[in-house]
Scaffold this active site. Structure first.
Site, PDB file in Angstrom:
ATOM      1  N   HIS A 144       0.814  -1.223   0.000  1.00  0.00           N
ATOM      2  CA  HIS A 144       0.000   0.000   0.000  1.00  0.00           C
ATOM      3  C   HIS A 144       0.848   1.274   0.000  1.00  0.00           C
ATOM      4  CE1 HIS A 144      -3.321  -2.630   0.341  1.00  0.00           C
ATOM      5  NE2 HIS A 144      -3.348  -2.778   1.644  1.00  0.00           N
ATOM      6  N   HIS A 198      -9.963   1.165   0.918  1.00  0.00           N
ATOM      7  CA  HIS A 198      -9.740   0.046   1.834  1.00  0.00           C
ATOM      8  C   HIS A 198     -10.800  -0.024   2.937  1.00  0.00           C
ATOM      9  CE1 HIS A 198      -7.355  -3.046   3.810  1.00  0.00           C
ATOM     10  NE2 HIS A 198      -6.467  -2.973   2.833  1.00  0.00           N
ATOM     11  N   GLU A 215     -11.288  -4.553  -2.692  1.00  0.00           N
ATOM     12  CA  GLU A 215     -10.415  -3.493  -3.174  1.00  0.00           C
ATOM     13  C   GLU A 215     -10.275  -3.619  -4.685  1.00  0.00           C
ATOM     14  OE1 GLU A 215      -6.760  -3.706  -0.549  1.00  0.00           O
ATOM     15  OE2 GLU A 215      -8.058  -5.198   0.344  1.00  0.00           O
TER      16      GLU A 215
HETATM   17  C1  BGC Z   1      -4.018  -6.924   1.964  1.00  0.00           C
HETATM   18  C2  BGC Z   1      -3.855  -7.702   3.246  1.00  0.00           C
HETATM   19  C3  BGC Z   1      -3.430  -6.746   4.310  1.00  0.00           C
HETATM   20  C4  BGC Z   1      -4.454  -5.671   4.427  1.00  0.00           C
HETATM   21  C5  BGC Z   1      -4.093  -4.633   5.448  1.00  0.00           C
HETATM   22  C6  BGC Z   1      -5.055  -5.883   2.186  1.00  0.00           C
HETATM   23  O1  BGC Z   1      -5.189  -5.118   1.041  1.00  0.00           O
HETATM   24  O2  BGC Z   1      -4.378  -7.754   0.912  1.00  0.00           O
HETATM   25  O3  BGC Z   1      -2.882  -8.709   3.088  1.00  0.00           O
HETATM   26  O4  BGC Z   1      -3.255  -7.405   5.529  1.00  0.00           O
HETATM   27  O5  BGC Z   1      -4.615  -5.020   3.203  1.00  0.00           O
HETATM   28  O6  BGC Z   1      -2.871  -4.132   5.216  1.00  0.00           O
END
Ligand code: BGC
Length: 430
Positions: A185, A258, A395
């Site tokens: 991210h 998210h 997402e």
């Molecule tokens: C990811 C997860 C992660 C979460 C929080 C999601 O987009 O796929 O693996 O734990 O975000 O960071």
């Protein structure tokens, strides 16, 4: 309510009946102004009005009042839907604003300029009872820090980049690592979920636009990237998210939202009872670091087949290798699409509330993350403890680690181009 004039069955009576029924304000105003009129629920004695007021004058007066009533009604309706901005604290010396979007059905979404975070989404269940269906906090402070990325805009590159590195136009870029060997991210410090965006209410809409300039070199990415994300709440109970970006140097870009949904109401239960349909015949299997292997694997015959609605809990603890590697569902599905337009990616149904969430997008993939890493260490709204699998994310995005997979749809934005994408979250009941 019935208003009697000289001719009880004449046009005045009929029109007035429907207007007063539609507009209690008008009825009250008629009652106050014309105390001598009979306004009642059952047919009753006739009024002496006809003697006191000529019929034409009466018509003109009633029309005037109807017009005023109509205007008042229109005003009352429009004041219900719209956007309100209010101060919500400061972060890093910068003021943060909270935006409350409402529509004419009473649906309400709160989002703030810190991280473009969606704090709450209040929608009705099948009986009309409203509940907040996203995980989050009541205050700005609650989001600092925000390890699960609750409600945030994620970028410059949503999802993972393997080993925190990629090569573009012959140059190798190194990014901060925050997920074992990977960058997740967008990095560590100035990631899109952690910066204060400029917020601007949308004119004539229930919406807000957030803009942010991600500087050349920020978190290791090349180019000054101007990003705009708008949230619009429609009267069709849709949250429309539009992303736009331009750059002055070629850069990878992958933007997503998210929010963790729990259609039974946030903090009340896990999401294993939710039924999910994913419009995807293939998914991208991962290695032990959750990096795609490059394969686009058919879902048929695997616990990844959500082409017909299936309870999340039915197969989430299966022994299938990909389930084991992901600790449940934490994968990118390849959306079945014809052309580039908005396409249904997912439908989620929660049987006790009857709430339905439909996700449509212009993006090629959707990461279905079942909240496997929520572990009860985050206490959210109303003291609710967010335990394992208490929320699910859908997402919409490009495939993870695309900069290192030339076969995946490209995520490279070049100078002179405009990145555009759109995702619609539609809320309903059945
Ligand atoms: C990811 C997860 C992660 C979460 C929080 C999601 O987009 O796929 O693996 O734990 O975000 O960071």
């Amino acid at each position: 309510m019935v208003l009697y004039s000289r001719k009880p069955n004449g046009p005045i009576r009929n029109r007035t009946c429907s207007y007063t029924a539609m507009c209690p304000l008008l009825a009250r105003s008629l009652r106050e102004k014309w105390g001598f009129l009979h306004l009642q629920h059952e047919p009753g004695p006739r009024s002496t009005l006809s003697v006191m007021m000529p019929r034409r004058l009466l018509l003109a007066y009633v029309s005037g009042l109807v017009l005023t009533g109509g205007l008042l009604l229109a005003q009352a309706t429009s004041s219900k839907s719209g956007v309100q901005q209010q101060p919500f604290g400061t972060q890093g010396g910068r003021p943060v604003n909270l935006y409350t979007l409402t529509n004419s059905h009473g649906v309400e979404i709160k989002a703030m300029s810190y991280g473009g975070i969606i704090l709450s989404i209040r929608v009705p269940d099948r009986k009309g009872q409203f509940a907040d269906i996203v995980l989050g906090h009541e205050t700005l402070e609650g989001y600092i820090p925000n390890p699960p990325y609750l409600g945030a805009i994620v970028g410059r590159y949503a999802n993972r980049i393997a080993n925190g590195t990629f090569t573009l136009d012959g140059k190798t870029y190194t990014l901060p690592k925050n997920d074992g060997p990977n960058t997740l991210h967008g990095g560590v410090d100035k990631t899109f979920n952690k910066v204060v965006w400029d917020g601007e209410p949308l004119k004539g809409k229930s919406g807000v636009a957030f803009t942010y300039l991600s500087k050349d070199g920020e978190e290791g990415f090349p180019g000054n990237l101007k990003v705009k994300v708008t949230y619009t709440l429609t009267d069709e109970n849709e949250l429309v998210i539009e992303y736009e970006a331009t750059t002055d140097k070629a850069t990878p870009i992958n933007l997503s939202q998210h929010s963790y949904f729990n259609l039974a109401g946030e903090g009340t239960s896990d999401i294993l009872n939710h039924e999910v349909m994913l419009n995807a015949d293939r998914f991208t299997p991962v290695d032990k670091n959750l990096i795609p292997t490059g394969e686009l694997r058919p879902v048929k015959g695997t616990p990844f087949d959500f082409t017909s609605p299936t309870k999340i809990g039915a197969r989430i603890d299966d022994t299938y290798d990909q389930i084991v590697l992901g600790h449940g569902y934490d994968h990118n599905w390849v959306i079945n699409r014809k052309g580039d337009g908005l396409t249904l990616a997912a439908r989620v149904y929660e049987p006790t509330s009857g709430r339905v969430l439909e996700v449509s997008t212009t993006q090629p993939g959707v990461q279905f993350y079942a909240g496997n890493f929520l572990d009860g260490t985050v206490t959210g709204k109303q003291g609710h403890i967010y335990k394992r699998r208490y929320g699910l994310c859908l997402e919409t995005q490009h495939f993870p680690d695309s900069p290192n997979h030339p076969d995946f749809p490209s995520t490279i934005l070049k100078p002179g181009e405009t990145f555009k994408s759109k995702t619609v979250f539609k809320f309903s009941t059945k």
